[in-house]
Motif scaffolding. Structure first.
Motif, PDB file in Angstrom:
ATOM      1  N   ARG A 108      45.450  31.824  79.331  1.00 22.93           N
ATOM      2  CA  ARG A 108      45.278  32.902  78.358  1.00 22.93           C
ATOM      3  C   ARG A 108      45.682  34.259  78.951  1.00 22.93           C
ATOM      4  NH1 ARG A 108      41.416  32.532  74.188  1.00 22.93           N
ATOM      5  NH2 ARG A 108      40.056  31.322  75.520  1.00 22.93           N
ATOM      6  N   GLY A 109      45.531  34.381  80.271  1.00 22.38           N
ATOM      7  CA  GLY A 109      45.861  35.633  80.945  1.00 22.38           C
ATOM      8  C   GLY A 109      47.299  36.087  80.751  1.00 22.38           C
ATOM      9  N   GLY A 117      44.866  16.887  76.964  1.00 26.50           N
ATOM     10  CA  GLY A 117      46.291  17.030  77.221  1.00 26.50           C
ATOM     11  C   GLY A 117      46.716  16.066  78.313  1.00 26.50           C
ATOM     12  N   VAL A 166      44.511  31.532  84.638  1.00 23.84           N
ATOM     13  CA  VAL A 166      43.778  30.324  84.235  1.00 23.84           C
ATOM     14  C   VAL A 166      42.359  30.438  84.789  1.00 23.84           C
ATOM     15  CG1 VAL A 166      43.607  27.830  84.584  1.00 23.84           C
ATOM     16  CG2 VAL A 166      45.861  28.901  84.312  1.00 23.84           C
ATOM     17  N   SER A 167      41.342  30.196  83.943  1.00 24.28           N
ATOM     18  CA  SER A 167      39.970  30.368  84.423  1.00 24.28           C
ATOM     19  C   SER A 167      39.435  29.119  85.111  1.00 24.28           C
ATOM     20  CB  SER A 167      39.041  30.748  83.267  1.00 24.28           C
ATOM     21  OG  SER A 167      38.913  29.666  82.375  1.00 24.28           O
ATOM     22  N   ALA A 219      38.283  26.088  83.266  1.00 21.53           N
ATOM     23  CA  ALA A 219      37.240  25.396  82.509  1.00 21.53           C
ATOM     24  C   ALA A 219      37.269  23.913  82.871  1.00 21.53           C
ATOM     25  CB  ALA A 219      37.478  25.573  81.010  1.00 21.53           C
ATOM     26  N   GLN A 237      37.235  21.306  81.116  1.00 24.97           N
ATOM     27  CA  GLN A 237      38.185  20.486  80.346  1.00 24.97           C
ATOM     28  C   GLN A 237      39.619  20.652  80.849  1.00 24.97           C
ATOM     29  OE1 GLN A 237      36.062  22.645  78.848  1.00 24.97           O
ATOM     30  NE2 GLN A 237      34.890  21.577  77.269  1.00 24.97           N
ATOM     31  N   VAL A 286      46.471  32.700  90.742  1.00 31.13           N
ATOM     32  CA  VAL A 286      46.473  34.164  90.636  1.00 31.13           C
ATOM     33  C   VAL A 286      45.600  34.523  89.446  1.00 31.13           C
ATOM     34  CG1 VAL A 286      47.836  36.253  90.319  1.00 31.13           C
ATOM     35  CG2 VAL A 286      48.819  34.297  91.556  1.00 31.13           C
ATOM     36  N   GLY A 334      44.215  39.193  91.700  1.00 28.02           N
ATOM     37  CA  GLY A 334      45.190  40.212  91.343  1.00 28.02           C
ATOM     38  C   GLY A 334      45.718  40.000  89.938  1.00 28.02           C
ATOM     39  N   ASP A 335      46.509  40.973  89.503  1.00 24.77           N
ATOM     40  CA  ASP A 335      47.080  40.921  88.165  1.00 24.77           C
ATOM     41  C   ASP A 335      48.348  40.077  88.196  1.00 24.77           C
ATOM     42  OD1 ASP A 335      48.550  41.513  85.778  1.00 24.77           O
ATOM     43  OD2 ASP A 335      47.225  43.235  85.505  1.00 24.77           O
ATOM     44  N   PHE A 391      50.761  40.015  86.304  1.00 22.76           N
ATOM     45  CA  PHE A 391      51.990  40.743  85.972  1.00 22.76           C
ATOM     46  C   PHE A 391      52.482  41.602  87.134  1.00 22.76           C
ATOM     47  CE2 PHE A 391      50.052  39.882  81.804  1.00 22.76           C
ATOM     48  CZ  PHE A 391      51.079  39.104  81.296  1.00 22.76           C
TER      49      PHE A 391
HETATM   50  C1  LIG Z   1      36.770  19.139  73.243  1.00 17.55           C
HETATM   51  C2  LIG Z   1      37.493  20.159  74.074  1.00 17.55           C
HETATM   52  C3  LIG Z   1      38.659  19.773  74.714  1.00 17.55           C
HETATM   53  C4  LIG Z   1      39.366  20.697  75.502  1.00 17.55           C
HETATM   54  N1  LIG Z   1      40.496  20.272  76.123  1.00 17.55           N
HETATM   55  C5  LIG Z   1      41.173  21.150  76.909  1.00 17.55           C
HETATM   56  C6  LIG Z   1      42.361  20.736  77.590  1.00 17.55           C
HETATM   57  O1  LIG Z   1      42.825  19.593  77.478  1.00 17.55           O
HETATM   58  N2  LIG Z   1      42.980  21.635  78.376  1.00 17.55           N
HETATM   59  C7  LIG Z   1      42.527  22.934  78.535  1.00 17.55           C
HETATM   60  O2  LIG Z   1      43.157  23.693  79.290  1.00 17.55           O
HETATM   61  N3  LIG Z   1      41.424  23.343  77.892  1.00 17.55           N
HETATM   62  C8  LIG Z   1      40.738  22.492  77.070  1.00 17.55           C
HETATM   63  N4  LIG Z   1      39.643  22.940  76.406  1.00 17.55           N
HETATM   64  C9  LIG Z   1      39.353  24.400  76.427  1.00 17.55           C
HETATM   65  C10 LIG Z   1      38.643  24.874  77.667  1.00 17.55           C
HETATM   66  O3  LIG Z   1      37.251  24.746  77.479  1.00 17.55           O
HETATM   67  C11 LIG Z   1      38.969  26.365  77.936  1.00 17.55           C
HETATM   68  O4  LIG Z   1      38.654  27.120  76.792  1.00 17.55           O
HETATM   69  C12 LIG Z   1      40.432  26.630  78.294  1.00 17.55           C
HETATM   70  O5  LIG Z   1      40.858  25.753  79.317  1.00 17.55           O
HETATM   71  C13 LIG Z   1      40.565  28.075  78.775  1.00 17.55           C
HETATM   72  O6  LIG Z   1      41.916  28.363  79.026  1.00 17.55           O
HETATM   73  P1  LIG Z   1      42.332  29.578  79.971  1.00 17.55           P
HETATM   74  O7  LIG Z   1      41.857  29.310  81.349  1.00 17.55           O
HETATM   75  O8  LIG Z   1      43.776  29.764  79.769  1.00 17.55           O
HETATM   76  O9  LIG Z   1      41.626  30.824  79.283  1.00 17.55           O
HETATM   77  P2  LIG Z   1      40.371  31.681  79.728  1.00 17.55           P
HETATM   78  O10 LIG Z   1      39.199  30.837  79.996  1.00 17.55           O
HETATM   79  O11 LIG Z   1      40.242  32.749  78.703  1.00 17.55           O
HETATM   80  O12 LIG Z   1      40.806  32.320  81.103  1.00 17.55           O
HETATM   81  C14 LIG Z   1      41.792  33.293  81.240  1.00 17.55           C
HETATM   82  C15 LIG Z   1      41.752  33.766  82.682  1.00 17.55           C
HETATM   83  O13 LIG Z   1      42.844  34.645  82.907  1.00 17.55           O
HETATM   84  C16 LIG Z   1      42.421  35.713  83.711  1.00 17.55           C
HETATM   85  N5  LIG Z   1      43.313  36.847  83.411  1.00 17.55           N
HETATM   86  C17 LIG Z   1      43.428  37.533  82.257  1.00 17.55           C
HETATM   87  N6  LIG Z   1      44.404  38.454  82.356  1.00 17.55           N
HETATM   88  C18 LIG Z   1      44.911  38.356  83.598  1.00 17.55           C
HETATM   89  C19 LIG Z   1      45.949  39.033  84.296  1.00 17.55           C
HETATM   90  N7  LIG Z   1      46.681  40.020  83.723  1.00 17.55           N
HETATM   91  N8  LIG Z   1      46.194  38.678  85.570  1.00 17.55           N
HETATM   92  C20 LIG Z   1      45.475  37.704  86.173  1.00 17.55           C
HETATM   93  N9  LIG Z   1      44.493  37.027  85.547  1.00 17.55           N
HETATM   94  C21 LIG Z   1      44.227  37.338  84.274  1.00 17.55           C
HETATM   95  C22 LIG Z   1      40.978  35.945  83.337  1.00 17.55           C
HETATM   96  O14 LIG Z   1      40.286  36.527  84.440  1.00 17.55           O
HETATM   97  C23 LIG Z   1      40.489  34.525  83.045  1.00 17.55           C
HETATM   98  O15 LIG Z   1      39.897  33.925  84.191  1.00 17.55           O
HETATM   99  C24 LIG Z   1      38.908  22.043  75.631  1.00 17.55           C
HETATM  100  C25 LIG Z   1      37.736  22.424  74.986  1.00 17.55           C
HETATM  101  C26 LIG Z   1      37.032  21.505  74.220  1.00 17.55           C
HETATM  102  C27 LIG Z   1      35.760  21.962  73.547  1.00 17.55           C
END
Ligand SMILES: Cc1cc2nc3c(=O)[nH]c(=O)nc-3n(C[C@H](O)[C@H](O)[C@H](O)COP(=O)(O)OP(=O)(O)OC[C@H]3O[C@@H](n4cnc5c(N)ncnc54)[C@H](O)[C@@H]3O)c2cc1C
Ligand SMILES: Nc1ncnc2c1ncn2[C@@H]1O[C@H](COP(=O)(O)O)[C@@H](O)[C@H]1O
Lengths: 325, 265
Positions: A212-213, A256, A269-270, A272, A274, A288, A306-307, A309
């Protein structure tokens, strides 16, 4: 009775998939370890090229010419051919843990009431039988499982072994498809390629993931650029897939793909649970993230606070300068 | 259209409390809260949208311990009209062939145009149940669905099936078995009205004896399950990682060194 292993191969664009070469290597190794035999099976409208490739890995290959698979679902036809080999004494069926491989495995289980050891990350012959290792419960446990009888089906994950050609090339026996095979066939009307879905995530040695970052479809540019510089493949979290920045085919995790690359490089990527389920057995994990408390820090080998970007483009520049371009 | 959806109750992966226990390393289903398997919710959502568009009824079918009715209510609250629970002490620890035979026998007792399953389960056998049921019932299998389009008048159904490169457009006569992916779209949350309505909806409970014996032999093997777990270990601990907090150029150099050390560049 000595065991007889069937390695069911899959064909993509006329060639053997990499996963199939790994499945073939496993079947051959199991035959050697158990004093049994192994046979490779290719079922395709034009099986000859892939069968010739497969014969580089196995002493015996059966190439079934099944014209119907050009426009019908593959698994029912493949299951019918596996059935012929079972009638001839095959005891173990090994297939890739791909969509087609799982369909085939399920059909064999449904028809012959055989047991299944799914998603094997390693397969060995331990004394008196086959033992398959698998990562279960979101990575909480690694199990080793066996069949209680003398027969069964195994689906094999990518990278469960390293494909190794046999010392000498094997022979290919051409066959016509069994009459009436795959009776309840499903018609394939079209095969559509989508941008961003080409490279196989599960087979990749290097995976670069945008979470999501990255913030936007444009934000993925740095992820894509790093992947191409590193010779890797782009992956995603569900957050970035749900946001519509990248196709679902790229998602890593519980719902996935499960990847086991030499390097997982994650940006924004945080971590999570899953998501971790799909990547935590990567050999090296580099992250990162601007949040030092992101849960993925628990499993990262190198965690850069760090960021993305800033660090991302800096890494692009560093990699470019190291390779002198 | 009549749609039967297979919704397996699984330990909640988010709770992270699953464990294997006992001499045969069975999943301890009392150790964590139970939810509907994630992929099965996509199947259920797709089924609900299909009957909204074409009319008909959605029923759910589950094989699980007797207390699964609680989790089934959540699926009913989303909008499924009724449930069938196959439960029997003899099914504890059931392997895949037994699960397939039991679910196929229970499905055969229902009338359906489509039987929907999840692509795979978080605690399960790796996405083989749908194909197993299709093979046993002699029905077409359309797997890894990203989109489902039935033509009830023609008695056929079209599916976008996720492939390594994109998708295949596939078609088969109904009744058919379809395994469902997240690409079908996010499941709805149950409404308060749905939750109230779910309390009144019927869950028919069936034992193995109720299902009877198929022509080709008993539902369960007489010599024990076909597979067994011989060992279960925690994953090898990772070495504690290094944390780098430095200006971007320095951090980039650290990463490049790390990659070079491991011969990744
Ligand atoms: C039934 C079920 C199944 C699921 N299956 C999956 C699956 O298969 N795969 C999956 O991935 N998820 C799955 N999920 C979702 C999972 O729970 C998380 O919501 C998801 O993995 C979060 O994605 P993320 O890490 O990209 O986003 P976030 O949790 O929002 O993390 C974003 C991270 O980016 C960092 N960030 C933001 N901006 C910047 C920047 N400029 N520079 C550096 N860092 C930055 C933040 O500090 C944060 O740690 C599932 C959920 C459920 C309920
Ligand atoms: N015990 C069960 N009860 C109901 N549905 C099930 C059960 N086991 C598997 N399924 C269905 O089959 C799909 C694939 O499961 P699996 O092959 O175990 O990964 C699941 O997503 C469910 O839809």
């Amino acid at each position: 009775m000595a065991p007889r292993f069937v390695a069911v191969a899959e064909v993509a664009d006329g060639a053997l998939t990499r996963l199939s070469t790994e499945v073939a290597t496993l079947a051959r190794t199991l035959a050697e370890a158990s004093g049994g035999t192994a046979v490779g099976l290719v079922v395709d409208a034009d099986p000859a090229p892939a069968a010739a490739e497969l014969a580089g890995f196995m002493a015996q290959v059966i190439a079934v010419s099944a014209p119907a698979t050009a426009n019908e679902a593959w698994a029912p036809h493949a299951a019918a051919e596996v059935g012929r080999l079972i009638d001839d004494g095959a005891t173990h069926v090994l297939a890739g843990a791909s969509t087609d491989g799982r369909d085939l495995a399920g059909m064999v289980v449904g028809r012959w009431t055989w047991g299944l050891l799914a998603n094997a990350t390693a397969v060995t012959w331990g004394g008196d039988g086959l033992v398959a290792e698998a990562t279960v419960l979101g990575g909480k446990a690694i199990t080793r499982s066996a069949f209680t009888g003398a027969a069964g089906v195994v689906t094999v994950r990518p990278n469960a072994t390293t494909a190794e050609p046999a010392a000498a090339a094997g022979s290919v026996e051409p066959r016509a498809a069994a009459a009436g095979a795959g009776a309840s066939s499903v018609a394939v009307l079209d095969r559509v390629a989508e941008a961003g879905a080409e490279a196989s995530l599960e087979e990749a040695r290097i995976v670069v993931v945008g979470g999501r970052g990255v913030g936007s479809p444009e934000g993925f540019a740095v992820v894509t650029e790093l992947a191409s510089l590193l010779g890797g493949v782009v992956g995603a979290t569900r957050a970035s897939v749900d946001a519509g920045w990248i196709p679902y085919a790229r998602q890593i995790g519980q719902t996935g793909k499960v990847v086991k690359p030499s390097l997982y490089l994650g940006l924004g990527v945080s971590g999570a649970m899953q998501h971790r389920v799909g990547m935590q057995s990567a050999e090296a994990i580099v992250i990162v993230n601007r949040d030092p408390d992101a849960p993925i820090a628990e499993i990262a080998d190198l965690f850069v606070v760090g960021d993305l970007f800033e660090v991302g483009p800096a890494l692009v520049a560093e990699l470019r300068s190291r390779r002198g371009s | 259209m009549q749609i039967l959806v297979l919704t397996k109750p699984v330990p909640d992966p988010a709770a992270g409390a699953e464990r294997l226990s006992g001499p045969d390393f069975r999943l301890d289903r009392s150790a964590s809260p139970t939810v509907v398997n994630g992929n099965d919710e996509y199947a259920l959502e797709a089924a609900l949208q299909l009957v909204e568009a074409h009319g008909g009824e959605v029923a759910i079918l589950v094989m699980a311990p007797a207390n699964a009715t609680e989790t089934m209510r959540k699926a009913l609250a989303m909008g499924a009209q009724r449930g069938v629970l196959v439960t029997d002490p003899a099914l504890a620890g059931a392997d895949l062939p037994a699960t397939v035979r039991v679910l196929a026998a229970a499905a055969a007792a229902e009338t359906f145009d489509l039987l929907l399953t999840g692509l795979d389960t978080s605690d399960g056998t790796g996405g083989a149940v749908a194909a197993g049921i299709a093979a046993r019932l002699g029905l077409p299998l359309l797997s890894a669905a990203a989109h489902i389009e039935p033509d009830p008048a023609a008695g056929r159904v079209r599916v976008k099936r996720l492939s390594a490169k994109g998708y295949d457009l596939i078609e088969a006569p109904m009744p058919a078995v379809i395994s469902c992916t997240q690409a079908l779209g996010a499941p709805r949350y149950p409404s308060l009205k749905g939750i109230m309505a779910a309390r009144q909806r019927e869950i028919a409970v069936r034992s193995l004896a109720d299902l009877g014996n198929p022509d080709d032999g008993p539902l369960l093997p007489d010599g024990g399950w076909a597979t067994r777990v011989v060992a279960a270990d925690p994953p090898p601990a990772r070495d504690t990682g290094r944390v780098v907090k430095a200006p971007a150029a320095d951090a980039a150099r650290e990463i490049a060194d790390f990659l070079a050390d491991r011969r990744l560049i």
